[in-house]
Motif scaffolding. Structure first.
Motif, PDB file in Angstrom:
ATOM      1  N   GLU A   1       0.829  -1.212   0.000  1.00  0.00           N
ATOM      2  CA  GLU A   1       0.000   0.000   0.000  1.00  0.00           C
ATOM      3  C   GLU A   1       0.863   1.263   0.000  1.00  0.00           C
ATOM      4  N   ALA A   2       1.947   1.235   0.761  1.00  0.00           N
ATOM      5  CA  ALA A   2       2.836   2.400   0.802  1.00  0.00           C
ATOM      6  C   ALA A   2       3.496   2.624  -0.557  1.00  0.00           C
ATOM      7  N   SER A   3       3.874   1.540  -1.220  1.00  0.00           N
ATOM      8  CA  SER A   3       4.515   1.678  -2.529  1.00  0.00           C
ATOM      9  C   SER A   3       3.530   2.206  -3.560  1.00  0.00           C
ATOM     10  N   LEU A   4       2.292   1.740  -3.523  1.00  0.00           N
ATOM     11  CA  LEU A   4       1.273   2.239  -4.450  1.00  0.00           C
ATOM     12  C   LEU A   4       1.043   3.734  -4.235  1.00  0.00           C
ATOM     13  N   ALA A   5       0.958   4.136  -2.971  1.00  0.00           N
ATOM     14  CA  ALA A   5       0.763   5.556  -2.661  1.00  0.00           C
ATOM     15  C   ALA A   5       1.934   6.393  -3.173  1.00  0.00           C
ATOM     16  N   ALA A   6       3.145   5.861  -3.074  1.00  0.00           N
ATOM     17  CA  ALA A   6       4.322   6.592  -3.540  1.00  0.00           C
ATOM     18  C   ALA A   6       4.312   6.755  -5.053  1.00  0.00           C
ATOM     19  N   VAL A   7       3.880   5.695  -5.759  1.00  0.00           N
ATOM     20  CA  VAL A   7       3.803   5.774  -7.224  1.00  0.00           C
ATOM     21  C   VAL A   7       2.730   6.780  -7.639  1.00  0.00           C
ATOM     22  N   ALA A   8       1.580   6.741  -6.962  1.00  0.00           N
ATOM     23  CA  ALA A   8       0.499   7.674  -7.274  1.00  0.00           C
ATOM     24  C   ALA A   8       0.954   9.117  -7.047  1.00  0.00           C
ATOM     25  N   GLU A   9       1.703   9.348  -5.976  1.00  0.00           N
ATOM     26  CA  GLU A   9       2.183  10.701  -5.675  1.00  0.00           C
ATOM     27  C   GLU A   9       3.231  11.144  -6.692  1.00  0.00           C
ATOM     28  N   ARG A  10       4.077  10.222  -7.077  1.00  0.00           N
ATOM     29  CA  ARG A  10       5.131  10.556  -8.047  1.00  0.00           C
ATOM     30  C   ARG A  10       4.549  11.033  -9.371  1.00  0.00           C
ATOM     31  N   PHE A  11       3.520  10.338  -9.839  1.00  0.00           N
ATOM     32  CA  PHE A  11       2.965  10.670 -11.145  1.00  0.00           C
ATOM     33  C   PHE A  11       1.730  11.565 -11.053  1.00  0.00           C
ATOM     34  N   ASP A  12       1.234  11.761  -9.834  1.00  0.00           N
ATOM     35  CA  ASP A  12       0.037  12.566  -9.639  1.00  0.00           C
ATOM     36  C   ASP A  12      -1.074  12.100 -10.579  1.00  0.00           C
ATOM     37  N   ALA A  13      -1.322  10.779 -10.561  1.00  0.00           N
ATOM     38  CA  ALA A  13      -2.319  10.178 -11.447  1.00  0.00           C
ATOM     39  C   ALA A  13      -2.891   8.939 -10.772  1.00  0.00           C
ATOM     40  N   PRO A  14      -4.136   8.567 -11.128  1.00  0.00           N
ATOM     41  CA  PRO A  14      -4.715   7.353 -10.556  1.00  0.00           C
ATOM     42  C   PRO A  14      -3.945   6.113 -11.007  1.00  0.00           C
ATOM     43  N   ILE A  15      -3.768   5.181 -10.074  1.00  0.00           N
ATOM     44  CA  ILE A  15      -3.046   3.938 -10.356  1.00  0.00           C
ATOM     45  C   ILE A  15      -4.055   2.798 -10.473  1.00  0.00           C
ATOM     46  N   ALA A  16      -3.944   2.028 -11.559  1.00  0.00           N
ATOM     47  CA  ALA A  16      -4.892   0.939 -11.811  1.00  0.00           C
ATOM     48  C   ALA A  16      -4.501  -0.356 -11.104  1.00  0.00           C
ATOM     49  N   THR A  17      -3.273  -0.465 -10.672  1.00  0.00           N
ATOM     50  CA  THR A  17      -2.787  -1.689 -10.033  1.00  0.00           C
ATOM     51  C   THR A  17      -3.593  -2.002  -8.775  1.00  0.00           C
ATOM     52  N   GLU A  18      -4.048  -3.243  -8.671  1.00  0.00           N
ATOM     53  CA  GLU A  18      -4.858  -3.677  -7.538  1.00  0.00           C
ATOM     54  C   GLU A  18      -3.985  -4.244  -6.426  1.00  0.00           C
ATOM     55  N   ILE A  19      -4.499  -4.208  -5.204  1.00  0.00           N
ATOM     56  CA  ILE A  19      -3.886  -4.921  -4.082  1.00  0.00           C
ATOM     57  C   ILE A  19      -4.963  -5.827  -3.488  1.00  0.00           C
ATOM     58  N   SER A  20      -4.722  -7.128  -3.545  1.00  0.00           N
ATOM     59  CA  SER A  20      -5.680  -8.111  -3.031  1.00  0.00           C
ATOM     60  C   SER A  20      -4.936  -9.125  -2.177  1.00  0.00           C
ATOM     61  N   ASP A  21      -5.491  -9.470  -1.021  1.00  0.00           N
ATOM     62  CA  ASP A  21      -4.845 -10.458  -0.167  1.00  0.00           C
ATOM     63  C   ASP A  21      -4.665 -11.775  -0.920  1.00  0.00           C
ATOM     64  N   PHE A  22      -3.516 -12.373  -0.724  1.00  0.00           N
ATOM     65  CA  PHE A  22      -3.217 -13.650  -1.373  1.00  0.00           C
ATOM     66  C   PHE A  22      -4.127 -14.751  -0.829  1.00  0.00           C
ATOM     67  N   GLU A  23      -4.675 -15.559  -1.735  1.00  0.00           N
ATOM     68  CA  GLU A  23      -5.492 -16.710  -1.336  1.00  0.00           C
ATOM     69  C   GLU A  23      -4.913 -18.026  -1.833  1.00  0.00           C
ATOM     70  N   ALA A  24      -4.552 -18.088  -3.099  1.00  0.00           N
ATOM     71  CA  ALA A  24      -4.017 -19.343  -3.641  1.00  0.00           C
ATOM     72  C   ALA A  24      -3.188 -19.044  -4.881  1.00  0.00           C
ATOM     73  N   PHE A  25      -2.234 -19.906  -5.125  1.00  0.00           N
ATOM     74  CA  PHE A  25      -1.408 -19.826  -6.330  1.00  0.00           C
ATOM     75  C   PHE A  25      -1.492 -21.163  -7.053  1.00  0.00           C
ATOM     76  N   TYR A  26      -1.751 -21.100  -8.353  1.00  0.00           N
ATOM     77  CA  TYR A  26      -1.823 -22.312  -9.179  1.00  0.00           C
ATOM     78  C   TYR A  26      -0.771 -22.207 -10.270  1.00  0.00           C
ATOM     79  N   PRO A  27       0.214 -23.101 -10.282  1.00  0.00           N
ATOM     80  CA  PRO A  27       1.256 -23.017 -11.304  1.00  0.00           C
ATOM     81  C   PRO A  27       0.706 -23.272 -12.702  1.00  0.00           C
ATOM     82  N   ALA A  28       1.258 -22.566 -13.661  1.00  0.00           N
ATOM     83  CA  ALA A  28       0.890 -22.775 -15.060  1.00  0.00           C
ATOM     84  C   ALA A  28       1.562 -24.039 -15.581  1.00  0.00           C
TER      85      ALA A  28
END
Length: 203
Positions: free
Chosen positions: A134-161
């Protein structure tokens, strides 16, 4: 010079052997940055990264196939699971590399790949990772002064390709370079991040 008695040497010998057998400490992080082949290539050179695995996360379907994910409707994104040695590289460093390998303004796409499976996202595995994300996303948003589309979602599961996706950029270098060049990834990263594109070397 007299040699040490064998009984005195045994603790030293066993101590070295135990140190060699001690498993390397590993931590994990999951990143979605569009094509997982490219995300693997971005993280593999980072000192302290032990392995990268392409796969899927963030969706509703268990053990999906690649075809299911790219067809849409599973909710999954293409992701890479990064295993790393936290004594040599930390999650904040990995976040630095992540941001500088994505277009943070693109909604449900990255470069030439469009659709929900190609969204950019962070999947923190614990409270510390979430706070840093969250802190890194806020820093990127502040740097570019623009909305960031990148999501942050709690990890639930990983499935290898499927296996043929793993280390694709190394197994199929000609096809991979053609895809990456045609996709315009490097040009867009340079446009956004300038000399920081790619994220290496770490600051």
């Amino acid at each position: 010079m007299r040699s040490l008695p064998v009984l005195l040497l045994l603790p030293l010998i066993f101590g070295v052997a135990q140190a060699q057998e001690r498993p390397q400490e590993r931590a994990q992080a999951v990143f979605a940055g569009g094509c997982f082949w490219c995300v693997e290539e971005a993280f593999d050179p980072v000192e302290g990264v032990l392995s990268t695995t392409s796969g899927f996360s963030g969706g509703r379907v268990e053990s999906p196939s690649y075809q299911q994910v790219v067809a849409g409707g599973t909710g999954h994104a293409e992701v890479v699971k990064v295993e790393y040695d936290p004594e040599r590289v930390d999650y904040a460093d990995l976040l630095h590399v992540f941001w500088r390998n994505i277009d943070p303004f693109a909604v449900n796409r990255q470069f030439c790949d469009a659709g929900e499976p190609y969204r950019s996202a962070l999947f923190p595995m614990d409270a510390e990772q979430r706070a840093l994300a969250e802190a890194s996303l806020a820093a990127v948003a502040e740097r570019f002064d623009a909305p960031i589309a990148t999501e942050i979602s709690d990890f639930e599961a990983f499935y290898p390709a499927e296996e043929y996706h793993q280390n694709y950029y190394q197994k199929n270098p000609l096809r991979y370079r053609f895809y990456k060049s045609a996709c315009g990834r490097e040009e867009r990263l340079a446009e956004i991040w300038g000399e920081e594109a790619g994220g290496l070397p770490l600051p």
